[in-house]
Design a protein around this motif. Structure first.
Motif, PDB file in Angstrom:
ATOM      1  N   PHE A  22      72.345  39.125  57.830  1.00 12.34           N
ATOM      2  CA  PHE A  22      71.108  39.906  57.790  1.00 12.34           C
ATOM      3  C   PHE A  22      71.490  41.366  57.982  1.00 12.34           C
ATOM      4  O   PHE A  22      72.063  41.736  59.010  1.00 12.34           O
ATOM      5  N   LEU A  23      71.202  42.192  56.967  1.00 15.35           N
ATOM      6  CA  LEU A  23      71.543  43.613  57.049  1.00 15.35           C
ATOM      7  C   LEU A  23      70.318  44.426  57.440  1.00 15.35           C
ATOM      8  O   LEU A  23      69.209  44.158  56.970  1.00 15.35           O
ATOM      9  N   THR A  24      70.517  45.414  58.291  1.00 11.21           N
ATOM     10  CA  THR A  24      69.457  46.343  58.655  1.00 11.21           C
ATOM     11  C   THR A  24      70.020  47.767  58.532  1.00 11.21           C
ATOM     12  O   THR A  24      71.229  47.945  58.371  1.00 11.21           O
ATOM     13  N   ALA A  25      69.143  48.753  58.622  1.00  7.20           N
ATOM     14  CA  ALA A  25      69.560  50.162  58.698  1.00  7.20           C
ATOM     15  C   ALA A  25      68.302  50.926  59.093  1.00  7.20           C
ATOM     16  O   ALA A  25      67.180  50.406  58.942  1.00  7.20           O
ATOM     17  N   SER A  26      68.480  52.139  59.578  1.00  5.24           N
ATOM     18  CA  SER A  26      67.307  52.927  59.978  1.00  5.24           C
ATOM     19  C   SER A  26      66.444  53.204  58.747  1.00  5.24           C
ATOM     20  O   SER A  26      66.955  53.264  57.614  1.00  5.24           O
ATOM     21  N   LEU A  27      65.127  53.379  58.969  1.00  7.16           N
ATOM     22  CA  LEU A  27      64.209  53.651  57.851  1.00  7.16           C
ATOM     23  C   LEU A  27      64.634  54.925  57.121  1.00  7.16           C
ATOM     24  O   LEU A  27      64.613  54.993  55.894  1.00  7.16           O
ATOM     25  N   GLU A  28      65.050  55.919  57.897  1.00  5.64           N
ATOM     26  CA  GLU A  28      65.467  57.197  57.306  1.00  5.64           C
ATOM     27  C   GLU A  28      66.619  56.979  56.318  1.00  5.64           C
ATOM     28  O   GLU A  28      66.598  57.454  55.192  1.00  5.64           O
ATOM     29  N   GLU A  29      67.622  56.231  56.762  1.00  6.41           N
ATOM     30  CA  GLU A  29      68.774  56.001  55.879  1.00  6.41           C
ATOM     31  C   GLU A  29      68.405  55.106  54.694  1.00  6.41           C
ATOM     32  O   GLU A  29      68.850  55.316  53.571  1.00  6.41           O
ATOM     33  N   ARG A  30      67.532  54.128  54.930  1.00  5.67           N
ATOM     34  CA  ARG A  30      67.139  53.224  53.845  1.00  5.67           C
ATOM     35  C   ARG A  30      66.384  53.984  52.761  1.00  5.67           C
ATOM     36  O   ARG A  30      66.586  53.763  51.574  1.00  5.67           O
ATOM     37  N   ALA A  31      65.513  54.892  53.180  1.00  2.00           N
ATOM     38  CA  ALA A  31      64.760  55.697  52.203  1.00  2.00           C
ATOM     39  C   ALA A  31      65.715  56.626  51.452  1.00  2.00           C
ATOM     40  O   ALA A  31      65.597  56.812  50.238  1.00  2.00           O
ATOM     41  N   ARG A  32      66.704  57.163  52.162  1.00  2.00           N
ATOM     42  CA  ARG A  32      67.675  58.052  51.503  1.00  2.00           C
ATOM     43  C   ARG A  32      68.418  57.282  50.406  1.00  2.00           C
ATOM     44  O   ARG A  32      68.627  57.769  49.305  1.00  2.00           O
ATOM     45  N   ARG A  33      68.817  56.046  50.730  1.00  2.00           N
ATOM     46  CA  ARG A  33      69.538  55.228  49.748  1.00  2.00           C
ATOM     47  C   ARG A  33      68.659  54.882  48.544  1.00  2.00           C
ATOM     48  O   ARG A  33      69.167  54.660  47.456  1.00  2.00           O
TER      49      ARG A  33
END
Ligand code: DC
Length: 209
Positions: free
Chosen positions: A141-152
């Motif tokens: 299960f992968l997660t990341a901060s919302l900020e980084e996910r939106a950047r990607r």
């Protein structure tokens, strides 16, 4: 020998596709992006002017279309590789993915596809560890901060990514959920090779036990 499957789930922009693709390539295994399948069905519904809220019409469409994801995403022979990433599809895909008829058809195809692969497979999506392949060799299960996910996600923007997460997590049909036995990795600020290395180490560890 039973087929080896690595199931990777997580929210939009958590790094699933990039990690899954690199992992499959490192292992010499097949790779399936199941989000592309839901996106392709959405594209076809929009193209044909079918109301995405019409459950039975979209369900019937999902059951009847011919889909490929590699080498290109196609629906009934039409290349939709680029179109599936547009705002229009981003805005409609959560509704299509919440349709239980669509899900039944996609899940059957995903299982069939995996059964046809000679070597192992890496499959990524939202319900892969919990519904599609609950017996997977390894669940991630992968997660990341919302900020980084939106950047990607480039132009999609934080609000759209957050709205999609909310819809995918709170729907009735196979919501995004972390499997109890999943390896949970936060990819924020991490390099792809580093994450892939950790997953391969975990797989190697499983085999040596
Ligand atoms: O991973 P993605 O952003 O390309 O996925 C597109 C949409 O499809 C997303 O809103 C969640 C949904 N999806 C799903 O419900 N189940 C999957 N196995 C894969 C994607």
């Amino acid at each position: 020998m039973t087929q080896q499957i690595i199931a990777i789930d997580g929210p939009a922009g958590s790094g699933k596709s990039t990690v899954a693709r690199a992992l499959a390539s490192a292992l010499g295994w097949a790779f399936l992006d199941t989000g592309a399948m839901y996106r392709a069905v959405t594209c076809e519904a929009l193209e044909r002017g079918i109301d995405v809220n019409d459950e039975s019409a979209v369900g019937a469409l999902a059951a009847s279309v011919h889909l490929t994801t590699l080498p290109r995403v196609t629906v009934n022979g039409r290349d939709v590789e680029e179109v599936i990433r547009t705002d229009r599809v981003n805005g409609a895909v959560s509704v299509v993915a919440a349709n239980a008829l669509v899900r039944a058809s996609m899940v059957a195809r995903q299982r069939q596809w995996a059964a046809e692969q000679r070597l192992g497979t890496v499959v990524e999506g939202r319900d892969i560890s919990t519904v599609v392949f609950p017996e997977a060799t390894l669940k991630v299960f992968l997660t990341a901060s919302l900020e980084e996910r939106a950047r990607r996600r480039g132009d999609e923007g934080e609000a759209s990514v957050a709205r999609r997460d909310e819809a995918d997590t709170n729907r009735d049909a196979s919501p995004l959920r972390q499997a109890d036995d999943a390896l949970v990795l936060d990819t924020t600020g991490r390099k792809v090779d580093d994450v892939v290395g950790e997953i391969i180490a975990c797989l190697t560890n499983l085999h040596s036990n």
